[in-house]
Enzyme design. Structure first.
Site, PDB file in Angstrom:
ATOM      1  N   ARG B  82       0.972  -1.170   0.019  1.00 30.14           N
ATOM      2  CA  ARG B  82      -0.041   0.051   0.112  1.00 30.14           C
ATOM      3  C   ARG B  82       0.914   1.165   0.233  1.00 30.14           C
ATOM      4  NH1 ARG B  82       0.927   2.208   4.646  1.00 30.14           N
ATOM      5  NH2 ARG B  82       1.177   0.962   6.594  1.00 30.14           N
ATOM      6  N   GLY B  83       0.231   2.495  -0.385  1.00 26.91           N
ATOM      7  CA  GLY B  83       1.030   3.618  -0.190  1.00 26.91           C
ATOM      8  C   GLY B  83       1.238   3.906   1.216  1.00 26.91           C
ATOM      9  N   GLY B  84       2.157   5.000   1.532  1.00 26.65           N
ATOM     10  CA  GLY B  84       2.224   5.452   2.721  1.00 26.65           C
ATOM     11  C   GLY B  84       3.359   4.864   3.634  1.00 26.65           C
ATOM     12  N   THR B  87       2.353   1.876   9.746  1.00 27.58           N
ATOM     13  CA  THR B  87       1.086   2.102  10.903  1.00 27.58           C
ATOM     14  C   THR B  87       0.974   0.839  11.571  1.00 27.58           C
ATOM     15  OG1 THR B  87      -1.335   2.731  10.717  1.00 27.58           O
ATOM     16  CG2 THR B  87      -0.952   1.253   9.059  1.00 27.58           C
ATOM     17  N   ILE B 150      -5.070   6.206   6.508  1.00 31.42           N
ATOM     18  CA  ILE B 150      -5.451   5.812   5.150  1.00 31.42           C
ATOM     19  C   ILE B 150      -4.252   5.496   4.190  1.00 31.42           C
ATOM     20  CG2 ILE B 150      -6.664   6.540   3.077  1.00 31.42           C
ATOM     21  CD1 ILE B 150      -8.254   8.549   4.932  1.00 31.42           C
ATOM     22  N   GLY B 162      -7.123   0.401   2.724  1.00 29.15           N
ATOM     23  CA  GLY B 162      -8.219   1.496   2.752  1.00 29.15           C
ATOM     24  C   GLY B 162      -8.039   2.014   4.052  1.00 29.15           C
ATOM     25  N   CYS B 180       3.037   6.581  10.612  1.00 30.35           N
ATOM     26  CA  CYS B 180       3.021   7.397   9.286  1.00 30.35           C
ATOM     27  C   CYS B 180       4.418   8.378   9.359  1.00 30.35           C
ATOM     28  CB  CYS B 180       1.933   8.244   8.939  1.00 30.35           C
ATOM     29  SG  CYS B 180       0.354   7.480   9.132  1.00 30.35           S
TER      30      CYS B 180
END
Lengths: 80, 219
Positions: B82-84, B87, B150, B162, B180
């Site tokens: 996923r992006g980011g 988390t 997100i 998501g 993050c």
């Protein structure tokens, strides 16, 4: 005959993305449904589809490099 | 696992309950493939056992303790697509994975991220919590504390991954990471309300606001 695969528009305000990984290498046979590579923006990954049948002839960027929207990412040889 | 059939939704809503991250990911990928074959969109709701996930842009130095300590605390670590950045998921946090085709919504990643923020802000509002966007970072904040994270993946314009809403999350676990990659304090709905929040009620509001945001209909 060849086809250039470009980084498509990803949305308003997005003008660059980073190459996260290549799913295919030079010399690989590809078909329309294959994903060629994954790029990443700040919060999203996006898989760039091949959209044609052929062989990967050239790849222009390495993993981790930043590319602009519309830039040619790879060339597919359609004659194979 | 059960399927909501009676709610006014146009897609399948699958509540996976407490489920391992990898198992939920496999469900998502099945649905991405299904949507490519013109199946209906799906919204997954779930909680995960404690797991730290590293997105594509993650810096592992944002894990603030060594892996032995994570093991002692029963927290696993996964590198995911996923992006980011980094988390953490754990029981009490509601994780929402919409599998929808962005071709139907203008093929705009930023717009989709903003729509997820809108959904989260509206859900929080239903509980009298005022969530806000940040000008700089994706997610939802209450004052200076982050409450919703997100990060998404997209394949042929179909979404996966998501958002994670801290409902009754054990916030102490966030001390294990720099969420993050930011120097941010995390909060939860329970933290703000001062009382445990009914997770089923939050799920219901998430489904409602997602269906409103994306004009989803019963199939």
């Amino acid at each position: 005959m060849t086809k250039k695969i470009v980084l498509p528009e990803l949305g308003e305000g997005i003008d660059k993305a980073i190459i996260a990984c290549w799913h295919k290498r030079v010399g690989d046979h590809v078909s329309e449904d294959d994903d060629l590579l994954e790029v990443v923006t700040d919060k999203a990954t996006f898989n760039v589809p091949v959209g044609c049948r052929g062989i990967v002839q050239k790849i222009f960027f390495n993993q981790g490099e930043e590319v602009t929207i519309g830039a040619a990412l790879a060339v597919i040889d359609l004659t194979q | 696992m059960f399927v909501f059939k009676e709610l006014a939704l146009s897609c399948d809503v699958r509540d996976l309950g407490l489920i391992e991250f990898d198992t939920a990911y496999a469900f998502q990928q099945q649905c991405v493939s299904g949507l490519l074959k013109a199946h209906n969109p799906t919204i997954f709701l779930c909680e995960h056992p404690a797991v730290i996930t590293l997105g594509r842009l993650a810096d592992e130095s944002n894990i603030l303790v060594d892996y032995k300590e994570l093991g002692r605390k029963g927290v696993s670590v996964k590198k995911i697509d996923r992006g980011g950045d980094i988390t953490l998921h754990c029981p009490g946090q509601l994780v929402v994975y919409p599998i929808i085709d962005l071709s139907e919504y203008g093929k705009d990643l930023h717009s989709y991220l903003h729509q997820l923020e809108d959904v989260a802000i509206n859900v929080l509002s239903d509980f009298c919590i005022r969530g806000q966007r940040s000008d700089k970072n994706t997610g939802v904040w209450v004052k200076q504390r982050k409450i919703v994270s997100i990060g998404i993946g997209v394949k042929k314009w179909i979404t996966y991954h998501g958002m994670a809403i801290n409902v009754n999350t054990d916030l102490n676990l966030f001390s294990l990471i720099r969420p993050c990659g930011l120097d941010v304090i995390m909060t939860s709905m329970a933290d703000i309300k001062g009382i445990s929040v009914n997770l089923d009620r939050v799920k219901e509001r998430v489904i409602y606001h997602l269906s409103e945001q994306f004009s989803l209909r019963i199939r």
